[in-house]
Design an enzyme around this catalytic site. Sequence first.
Site, PDB file in Angstrom:
ATOM      1  N   ARG A   1       0.828  -1.204   0.000  1.00  0.00           N
ATOM      2  CA  ARG A   1       0.000   0.000   0.000  1.00  0.00           C
ATOM      3  C   ARG A   1       0.857   1.245   0.000  1.00  0.00           C
ATOM      4  O   ARG A   1       1.963   1.265   0.519  1.00  0.00           O
ATOM      5  CB  ARG A   1      -0.873   0.038   1.258  1.00  0.00           C
ATOM      6  CG  ARG A   1      -1.985  -0.947   1.243  1.00  0.00           C
ATOM      7  CD  ARG A   1      -3.231  -0.442   0.542  1.00  0.00           C
ATOM      8  NE  ARG A   1      -3.840   0.647   1.308  1.00  0.00           N
ATOM      9  CZ  ARG A   1      -4.116   1.835   0.800  1.00  0.00           C
ATOM     10  NH1 ARG A   1      -3.834   2.132  -0.431  1.00  0.00           N
ATOM     11  NH2 ARG A   1      -4.677   2.766   1.542  1.00  0.00           N
TER      12      ARG A   1
ATOM     13  N   ARG B   9      -1.860   6.476   7.941  1.00  0.00           N
ATOM     14  CA  ARG B   9      -1.309   5.307   8.636  1.00  0.00           C
ATOM     15  C   ARG B   9      -0.034   5.689   9.357  1.00  0.00           C
ATOM     16  O   ARG B   9       1.062   5.319   8.929  1.00  0.00           O
ATOM     17  CB  ARG B   9      -1.032   4.174   7.640  1.00  0.00           C
ATOM     18  CG  ARG B   9      -2.224   3.474   7.048  1.00  0.00           C
ATOM     19  CD  ARG B   9      -3.120   2.788   8.085  1.00  0.00           C
ATOM     20  NE  ARG B   9      -2.454   1.839   8.933  1.00  0.00           N
ATOM     21  CZ  ARG B   9      -2.380   0.522   8.709  1.00  0.00           C
ATOM     22  NH1 ARG B   9      -2.958   0.010   7.658  1.00  0.00           N
ATOM     23  NH2 ARG B   9      -1.750  -0.262   9.562  1.00  0.00           N
TER      24      ARG B   9
ATOM     25  N   ARG C   7      -4.059   7.120  -3.771  1.00  0.00           N
ATOM     26  CA  ARG C   7      -3.723   5.872  -3.084  1.00  0.00           C
ATOM     27  C   ARG C   7      -3.429   4.794  -4.120  1.00  0.00           C
ATOM     28  O   ARG C   7      -3.961   4.824  -5.228  1.00  0.00           O
ATOM     29  CB  ARG C   7      -4.884   5.424  -2.201  1.00  0.00           C
ATOM     30  CG  ARG C   7      -5.156   6.323  -1.018  1.00  0.00           C
ATOM     31  CD  ARG C   7      -6.451   5.881  -0.313  1.00  0.00           C
ATOM     32  NE  ARG C   7      -6.711   6.598   0.913  1.00  0.00           N
ATOM     33  CZ  ARG C   7      -7.371   7.758   0.990  1.00  0.00           C
ATOM     34  NH1 ARG C   7      -7.811   8.339  -0.109  1.00  0.00           N
ATOM     35  NH2 ARG C   7      -7.588   8.334   2.163  1.00  0.00           N
TER      36      ARG C   7
ATOM     37  N   GLU D  76     -11.901   7.193  -4.556  1.00  0.00           N
ATOM     38  CA  GLU D  76     -11.950   6.784  -3.153  1.00  0.00           C
ATOM     39  C   GLU D  76     -13.322   7.148  -2.597  1.00  0.00           C
ATOM     40  O   GLU D  76     -13.930   8.127  -3.025  1.00  0.00           O
ATOM     41  CB  GLU D  76     -10.842   7.514  -2.379  1.00  0.00           C
ATOM     42  CG  GLU D  76     -10.637   7.047  -0.986  1.00  0.00           C
ATOM     43  CD  GLU D  76     -10.042   5.647  -0.889  1.00  0.00           C
ATOM     44  OE1 GLU D  76     -10.297   5.000   0.137  1.00  0.00           O
ATOM     45  OE2 GLU D  76      -9.341   5.205  -1.814  1.00  0.00           O
TER      46      GLU D  76
ATOM     47  N   ARG E 131       2.704   3.488 -16.061  1.00  0.00           N
ATOM     48  CA  ARG E 131       3.049   3.216 -17.462  1.00  0.00           C
ATOM     49  C   ARG E 131       4.339   3.941 -17.833  1.00  0.00           C
ATOM     50  O   ARG E 131       5.212   3.376 -18.487  1.00  0.00           O
ATOM     51  CB  ARG E 131       1.916   3.665 -18.393  1.00  0.00           C
ATOM     52  CG  ARG E 131       0.632   2.908 -18.215  1.00  0.00           C
ATOM     53  CD  ARG E 131       0.678   1.536 -18.854  1.00  0.00           C
ATOM     54  NE  ARG E 131      -0.631   0.905 -18.761  1.00  0.00           N
ATOM     55  CZ  ARG E 131      -0.851  -0.259 -18.189  1.00  0.00           C
ATOM     56  NH1 ARG E 131       0.155  -0.942 -17.657  1.00  0.00           N
ATOM     57  NH2 ARG E 131      -2.051  -0.776 -18.154  1.00  0.00           N
TER      58      ARG E 131
ATOM     59  N   CYS F 207      -7.953   2.519 -12.234  1.00  0.00           N
ATOM     60  CA  CYS F 207      -8.138   3.740 -11.443  1.00  0.00           C
ATOM     61  C   CYS F 207      -9.594   3.860 -11.025  1.00  0.00           C
ATOM     62  O   CYS F 207     -10.490   3.402 -11.728  1.00  0.00           O
ATOM     63  CB  CYS F 207      -7.774   4.975 -12.258  1.00  0.00           C
ATOM     64  SG  CYS F 207      -6.039   5.114 -12.660  1.00  0.00           S
TER      65      CYS F 207
ATOM     66  N   TYR G  17       3.890   6.065   2.694  1.00  0.00           N
ATOM     67  CA  TYR G  17       2.940   7.182   2.817  1.00  0.00           C
ATOM     68  C   TYR G  17       3.735   8.480   2.809  1.00  0.00           C
ATOM     69  O   TYR G  17       4.640   8.659   3.614  1.00  0.00           O
ATOM     70  CB  TYR G  17       2.121   7.046   4.106  1.00  0.00           C
ATOM     71  CG  TYR G  17       1.215   5.845   4.047  1.00  0.00           C
ATOM     72  CD1 TYR G  17      -0.093   5.975   3.609  1.00  0.00           C
ATOM     73  CD2 TYR G  17       1.678   4.574   4.376  1.00  0.00           C
ATOM     74  CE1 TYR G  17      -0.925   4.866   3.521  1.00  0.00           C
ATOM     75  CE2 TYR G  17       0.861   3.462   4.289  1.00  0.00           C
ATOM     76  CZ  TYR G  17      -0.441   3.619   3.853  1.00  0.00           C
ATOM     77  OH  TYR G  17      -1.258   2.527   3.757  1.00  0.00           O
TER      78      TYR G  17
END
Length: 141
Positions: free
Chosen positions: A8, A116, A90, A78, A64, A75, A108
């Site tokens: 992540r 987080r 994200r 959120e 890419r 894509c 992050y």
Amino acid sequence: MTVCRGVRGATTVDADDRDQILQATRQLLALMIRRNGIESADVASALFTVTHDLAAEFPALAARQMGWLEVPLLCGYEVSVAGSLPMCIRVLVHWNTNKTQSQIHHVYLHGAEKLRPDLSSLPPVDFVELEQWINAHLCED
């Protein structure tokens, strides 16, 4: 044994600007690649989401540009939750690896650390050196 793990990451931008979205996403992916030793041939797929205030570019284009030409990318938006972090990109990379879940380094950046804090202890990032590394790994048009 090789298994598929999730890696992540998240970052933020200052404006809904194509160049900012691509640069921030490339930086995020570059750190994820470098911290985990990810090879594009081992990436099963990647999901990118943006908050509803970002629409200037698909963040998957950054992948890419970095050579993930055969990796399935998707894509989406959120979920909008009151008080959530704005201007946020994200990514969830599905990666075939021998590493255990506890050996995976999530990344992050740029304000997304607050998503987080328990996973946000990166060593200091030299963004000039990182941009040089990214430029060396960009695909030619």
